[in-house]
Scaffold this active site. Structure first.
Site, mmCIF file in Angstrom:
data_model
loop_
_atom_site.group_PDB
_atom_site.id
_atom_site.type_symbol
_atom_site.label_atom_id
_atom_site.label_comp_id
_atom_site.label_asym_id
_atom_site.label_seq_id
_atom_site.Cartn_x
_atom_site.Cartn_y
_atom_site.Cartn_z
ATOM 1 N N THR A 15 65.348 49.997 57.601
ATOM 2 C CA THR A 15 65.954 51.454 57.637
ATOM 3 C C THR A 15 66.300 52.142 55.800
ATOM 4 O O THR A 15 66.080 51.364 55.381
ATOM 5 C CB THR A 15 67.775 50.764 57.609
ATOM 6 O OG1 THR A 15 68.190 50.116 57.394
ATOM 7 C CG2 THR A 15 67.509 50.746 59.411
ATOM 8 N N ASP A 16 66.881 53.418 56.405
ATOM 9 C CA ASP A 16 67.165 53.378 55.169
ATOM 10 C C ASP A 16 68.491 53.032 54.545
ATOM 11 O O ASP A 16 69.109 52.864 54.794
ATOM 12 C CB ASP A 16 66.813 55.361 55.018
ATOM 13 C CG ASP A 16 67.180 55.885 56.437
ATOM 14 O OD1 ASP A 16 68.224 55.663 56.267
ATOM 15 O OD2 ASP A 16 66.554 57.420 56.604
ATOM 16 N N GLN A 17 69.079 54.408 53.352
ATOM 17 C CA GLN A 17 70.489 53.982 52.781
ATOM 18 C C GLN A 17 71.357 54.756 54.198
ATOM 19 O O GLN A 17 72.497 54.676 53.863
ATOM 20 C CB GLN A 17 70.589 54.882 51.942
ATOM 21 C CG GLN A 17 70.322 54.477 50.420
ATOM 22 C CD GLN A 17 70.871 55.077 49.039
ATOM 23 O OE1 GLN A 17 70.645 56.195 49.324
ATOM 24 N NE2 GLN A 17 71.081 54.274 48.197
ATOM 25 N N MET A 18 70.875 55.600 55.012
ATOM 26 C CA MET A 18 71.829 55.934 55.796
ATOM 27 C C MET A 18 72.136 55.230 57.229
ATOM 28 O O MET A 18 72.794 55.158 57.846
ATOM 29 C CB MET A 18 71.219 57.313 56.107
ATOM 30 C CG MET A 18 71.147 58.714 55.542
ATOM 31 S SD MET A 18 70.630 59.735 56.313
ATOM 32 C CE MET A 18 68.956 59.351 56.100
ATOM 33 N N VAL A 20 69.584 54.245 59.764
ATOM 34 C CA VAL A 20 68.862 54.903 59.945
ATOM 35 C C VAL A 20 66.784 54.431 59.921
ATOM 36 O O VAL A 20 66.552 54.173 58.816
ATOM 37 C CB VAL A 20 68.773 56.088 60.786
ATOM 38 C CG1 VAL A 20 67.789 57.387 61.603
ATOM 39 C CG2 VAL A 20 69.880 56.956 61.013
#
Length: 138
Positions: A15-18, A20
Site C-alpha cells: 500500500t501507499d501512504q493512504m 490503498v
C-alpha cells in the site's frame, strides 16, 4: 469457460501512504492469478521453461474502478479471454471483500524459444496446453 479464483490478503508493504494498494501491485496480482489458473489446469510454467520456452508479457491493460485497502481480502479472478495457438490473452478481475469490482484487466502473452525469443506455436510445442486452452477459452 473456467475461472480461477485466488485470495490475497492485502499486506502493508503493498500500500501507499493512504493505505490503498499501489497500482503496480495489481499487475503482480495478475501474475499470481495467472500462475494459479495454469496450476488449476494441471499445468506448470516450470515444465515449459525446462523444455526451453518462455511466455513473456507483451501487453498489460488495467482499469482501476475502486481501491483495495490494507487489511482487506481481495479475490483475483482469472480466465483465458482469447487464445489462437500463438497468442494468449488472460482476463482478470480483482474484487474486494464486499465482492465489488476494483480492477479489471488483461495481459497478452506468446510462447517463445528461450534461446532466440522467437515466437512458437503452442499447438505444436505444447499440444496438451493447446487442448486445455481451447477447451477453456472464453
Amino acid at each position: 469457460m473456467f475461472v480461477s479464483e485466488t485470495e490475497i490478503e492485502v499486506r502493508y508493504a503493498e500500500t501507499d501512504q493512504m493505505g490503498v494498494v499501489y497500482h503496480a501491485n495489481y499487475i503482480i496480482w495478475f501474475e499470481i492469478g495467472r500462475t494459479k489458473l495454469v496450476k488449476d489446469f494441471g499445468l506448470n510454467y516450470l515444465d515449459m521453461e525446462d523444455a526451453g520456452y518462455l511466455a513473456p508479457v507483451l501487453d498489460v491493460q488495467a482499469t482501476f474502478k475502486r481501491p483495495v485497502k490494507y487489511g482487506e481480502m481481495a479475490t483475483v479472478r482469472t480466465w483465458v479471454e482469447f487464445y489462437n495457438g500463438i497468442k494468449t490473452i488472460y482476463g482478470y478481475e480483482i474484487l474486494n471483500e464486499d465482492n465489488e469490482l476494483c480492477v479489471s484487466g488483461t495481459t497478452t502473452h506468446v510462447v517463445v524459444a528461450k534461446d532466440s525469443f522467437r515466437p512458437v506455436s503452442m499447438r505444436k510445442v505444447f499440444p496438451n496446453w493447446d487442448e486445455i486452452y481451447e477447451r477453456n477459452k472464453k
